[in-house]
Design an enzyme around this catalytic site. Structure first.
Site, short mmCIF file in Angstrom:
data_model
loop_
_atom_site.label_atom_id
_atom_site.label_comp_id
_atom_site.label_asym_id
_atom_site.label_seq_id
_atom_site.Cartn_x
_atom_site.Cartn_y
_atom_site.Cartn_z
N LYS A 87 31.10 42.24 28.63
CA LYS A 87 30.12 42.01 29.70
C LYS A 87 29.83 40.53 29.86
CE LYS A 87 30.10 45.04 31.05
NZ LYS A 87 30.43 46.44 31.22
N GLU A 109 31.85 45.90 23.88
CA GLU A 109 31.23 46.00 25.22
C GLU A 109 30.33 44.79 25.50
OE1 GLU A 109 31.33 47.46 27.95
OE2 GLU A 109 29.33 47.53 28.83
N ASN A 120 45.95 49.49 51.34
CA ASN A 120 45.51 49.22 49.97
C ASN A 120 46.65 49.67 49.06
OD1 ASN A 120 44.20 48.98 47.51
ND2 ASN A 120 42.96 50.83 47.79
N GLY A 121 47.01 48.86 48.07
CA GLY A 121 48.07 49.24 47.15
C GLY A 121 49.23 48.25 47.20
N ARG A 159 34.02 46.41 45.75
CA ARG A 159 35.34 46.67 45.20
C ARG A 159 36.08 45.37 44.86
NH1 ARG A 159 36.97 52.01 46.42
NH2 ARG A 159 39.15 51.46 46.25
N LYS A 215 35.94 45.65 41.43
CA LYS A 215 35.25 46.77 40.80
C LYS A 215 36.24 47.85 40.38
CE LYS A 215 31.76 49.40 39.65
NZ LYS A 215 31.20 49.12 38.32
N CYS A 225 40.67 46.15 47.61
CA CYS A 225 40.84 46.52 49.01
C CYS A 225 39.92 47.67 49.43
CB CYS A 225 42.27 46.89 49.34
SG CYS A 225 43.44 45.56 49.12
N HIS A 232 38.16 38.73 7.00
CA HIS A 232 39.62 38.74 7.17
C HIS A 232 40.05 37.74 8.23
CE1 HIS A 232 39.95 42.21 4.53
NE2 HIS A 232 38.88 42.69 5.15
N GLU A 256 32.87 38.69 31.49
CA GLU A 256 33.18 38.92 32.89
C GLU A 256 32.14 38.36 33.85
OE1 GLU A 256 32.26 43.73 33.01
OE2 GLU A 256 33.76 42.95 34.35
N TRP A 280 42.10 42.31 48.70
CA TRP A 280 42.19 41.63 47.40
C TRP A 280 43.66 41.25 47.26
CZ3 TRP A 280 44.39 41.95 42.49
CH2 TRP A 280 43.71 41.26 41.46
O1 M6R Z 1 36.49 52.60 37.23
P1 M6R Z 1 36.88 52.55 35.80
O2 M6R Z 1 35.81 53.04 34.89
O3 M6R Z 1 38.19 53.25 35.53
O4 M6R Z 1 37.10 51.02 35.47
C1 M6R Z 1 37.62 50.62 34.23
C2 M6R Z 1 37.45 49.12 34.04
O5 M6R Z 1 38.14 48.42 35.03
C3 M6R Z 1 35.98 48.71 34.08
O6 M6R Z 1 35.22 49.39 33.13
C4 M6R Z 1 35.85 47.19 33.83
O7 M6R Z 1 36.24 46.89 32.54
C5 M6R Z 1 34.42 46.75 34.12
N1 M6R Z 1 34.42 45.68 35.06
C6 M6R Z 1 33.68 46.31 32.89
O8 M6R Z 1 32.37 45.96 33.18
#
Ligand code: M6R
Length: 617
Positions: free
Chosen positions: A490, A486, A102-103, A27, A612, A2, A509, A493, A76
């Site tokens: 990436k 990581e 928002n929320g 966002r 985001k 949002c 294992h 997502e 959202w």
């Molecule tokens: O804004 P933040 O760093 O707290 O966000 C944490 C995660 O939501 C964020 O890193 C998310 O995992 C990313 N989309 C990864 O690329």
């Protein structure tokens, strides 16, 4: 999640709202809408499911009368699907009042029952409309005073919310409130703004005010008034936005992610800048905290997603350099398991946005339990730093793509600076040792740039032929393990490909059962020079998967010949000390995820289902 924009002033608000919403698109959202009070004092509303472009087309085809006061929203969906009706703003008080939110309002069902029993009706399935109708009732009960009605309304609400409202009977006023959800104020000349973050108004002003929890703000063209929920005036903290509107634009790049990966060297460099001199780390934000750093006997890092992986990398450096035990916890697990905390525990939160609800709640929980808190954050005026005892900002600049890239390397850099500072204060490292590490850290931007210059094309080529791949595995040891996680996150997502990161030592294992001919496996290989033991173990792991037909992509130091006969592709990273390798090894993985998603024709900036900034639990 949002995006929220509010405007009062002399200009036509529609254009300002739409450009603010466009800057908040990152966002994540699935519908958008605006409400504007026009020159005749009428309230115009337009809202549409889908992207902002759908709303824009609708407004072009059927323009709203021009007005100078307005609110805009990207939603959202949480309560009710992403439809035109559920989109914000929501109207109440005979369509004279508009509200955006928002929320999540947790007690909306009870309030709705109460309002229904009084004869009020609802059009949407949202919790927001309940707040709007309640505000409409309170407006009439409080002498048609929107601010007083707003106070009465927000006091009834449980949960997390940013709410903005306007009413046609007070046409030059926008009122907002926040609880555990973001809201910042932009100060203009004869005009004022509200936004979920500064991106909403940075095009018009860089003078901002951060408002605290449980506060209400009323903006008119000439004035900004902030009070608590009881109407008592409160002090607000002014700040100047350190980046300009151009920083949050694509600037000729094919995507924000491409731009942000290219900015990884600067993200590291800018995070270091002004914090080291002559081999000494001096972080101005941490002045006066030396006693705290001497007293603590434990550090707990809390974060989510990529930020948590940065925390995992940070653990190695913090323990190595400060000799303080460090735990890294996912913020959403932390507060539900009764963790052991006291005043000698330093809880370090890491968050790019500074608004992730899970992390925010974990910080609040830590504060309640008497722990000391420090936040590493990339966003000025965000909530998490305001809830913490100390802040170390990363200076990565605005990160717009959902996939976090430059913020990740900046977060690791900030933790390293913190670790070196704490180590120096506690005498855990000598001045010479600190100076050596500082030198290594300062060399990182240049080394990242070399990877970008040399490997990008190579990675794009093999990513292209991997476009049909269904699964990719990532292996790493020591600091390479969080980098494997990581790399997998990436890829998941933005390319929607199944990907898993494993500690290479875990292979036998279980995970090795996944290896079949052709299975792509990325391996982060430690330096043979710096970490010979770990290097030989990882090379053995490569042999194990290679022997079973895996297609191996090794991320290895320049000159490491051991990987050549057992790898299908080798991506080279410059020489670096063991703790500095993750800052380099992650770069090819960021490029790869982006290249593969691009090869699949996907939108790398706004992947499906994701936002985001995850501002709800
Ligand atoms: O804004 P933040 O760093 O707290 O966000 C944490 C995660 O939501 C964020 O890193 C998310 O995992 C990313 N989309 C990864 O690329």
């Amino acid at each position: 999640m949002c995006g929220i924009v509010g405007y009062v002033g002399p200009r036509e608000s529609e254009a300002i709202l739409l450009s603010g919403l466009a800057r908040l698109e990152y966002r994540g959202y699935d519908s958008a809408g605006i409400a504007v009070i026009d020159a005749d004092g009428d309230l115009g509303l337009r809202k549409r499911a889908g992207k902002l472009s759908v709303l824009r087309e609708d407004l072009d085809a059927h323009p709203l009368p021009a007005g100078t006061t307005g609110i805009g929203h990207t939603r959202w969906a949480t309560h009710g699907g992403p439809t035109d009706v559920n989109a914000h703003p929501h109207l109440a008080d005979h369509e004279q009042l508009a509200v955006i939110h928002n929320g999540i309002i947790e007690n909306y069902a009870q309030i709705k029952d109460e309002l229904v029993s009084e004869g009020y009706s609802f059009l949407s399935e949202t919790d927001t409309e309940v707040a709007a109708v309640l505000l409409g009732r309170e407006f009439r009960a409080h002498g048609e005073d929107l601010v007083a009605a707003f106070r009465a309304t927000v006091k009834r609400l449980d949960g997390a919310f940013t709410l903005l409202a306007l009413h046609r009977e007070q046409p030059h006023l926008v009122v907002g409130a926040r609880r555990n959800s973001p809201l910042v104020i932009g100060l203009g000349e004869g005009e004022n703004f509200l936004g979920s973050d500064v991106a909403a108004f940075v095009e018009y002003t860089r003078n901002a005010l951060a408002i605290g929890q449980d506060q209400i703000v009323a903006i008119t063209p000439e004035a900004v008034t902030v009070t608590d929920f009881d109407g008592n005036p409160v002090e607000v903290e002014p700040f100047e936005v350190t980046w300009d509107a151009a920083a949050a634009e694509k600037g000729g790049w094919s995507s924000f992610m491409a731009k942000e990966v290219s900015e990884e060297p600067e993200a590291v460099g800018n995070t270091i800048r002004g914090r080291v001199r002559d081999g000494v780390v001096s972080i101005p934000e941490l002045d006066g905290l030396d006693d705290l750093f001497r007293e603590i006997n434990r550090i707990v890092i809390i974060a989510a997603g990529t930020a948590a992986y940065a925390g995992q990398v940070g653990k190695y450096a913090l323990e190595e350099w400060t000799r303080i035990p460090v735990d890294v916890e996912l913020a959403h697990e932390f507060r539900y398991r009764n963790p052991i905390l006291d005043e000698r525990t330093l809880v370090v939160s890491i968050s790019q946005s500074g608004e992730t609800m899970d992390t925010l709640m974990a910080v609040k929980y830590a504060v309640e339990r008497g722990a000391r808190t420090l936040s590493i954050c990339n966003t000025q005026g965000a909530t998490i730093p305001r809830e913490s005892d100390a802040i170390v900002y990363t200076h990565a600049g605005p990160e717009v793509a959902v996939a976090s890239t430059k913020a990740f390397v900046a977060q690791i850099t900030a933790i390293y600076l913190l670790a070196l500072h704490v180590a120096a204060v506690r005498g855990a490292l000598t001045a010479t040792e600190v100076a050596q590490h500082v030198l290594e850290l300062e060399a990182v931007p240049e080394k990242i740039q070399q990877i970008l210059d040399r490997e990008q094309e190579h990675i794009e080529q093999f990513a292209h032929w991997m476009a049909d791949t269904r699964s990719v595995l990532f292996l790493g040891r020591h600091v390479g393990f969080p980098i494997a996680l990581e790399g997998a996150l990436k890829l998941k997502e933005i390319s929607y490909i199944h990907a898993e990161g494993f500690a290479a030592g875990e292979l036998k294992h279980g995970p090795i059962a996944l290896i079949e001919p052709g299975q792509p496996v990325f391996v982060i290989v430690p330096s043979p020079r710096e970490s010979p033991v770990l290097h030989s173990k990882v090379v053995s792991n490569i042999r194990e998967v290679h022997a079973r037909g895996a297609r191996v992509v090794a991320i290895a130091e320049e000159g490491d010949a051991a990987v050549l006969p057992i790898s299908d592709e080798v991506l080279r990273i410059p020489l670096a000390g063991p703790l500095f390798e993750p800052l380099l090894a992650v770069v090819p993985l960021h490029i790869f995820a982006m290249a593969l998603a691009t090869a699949k024709g996907l939108d790398v900036d706004q992947p499906r289902n994701l936002a985001k900034s995850v501002t709800v639990e």
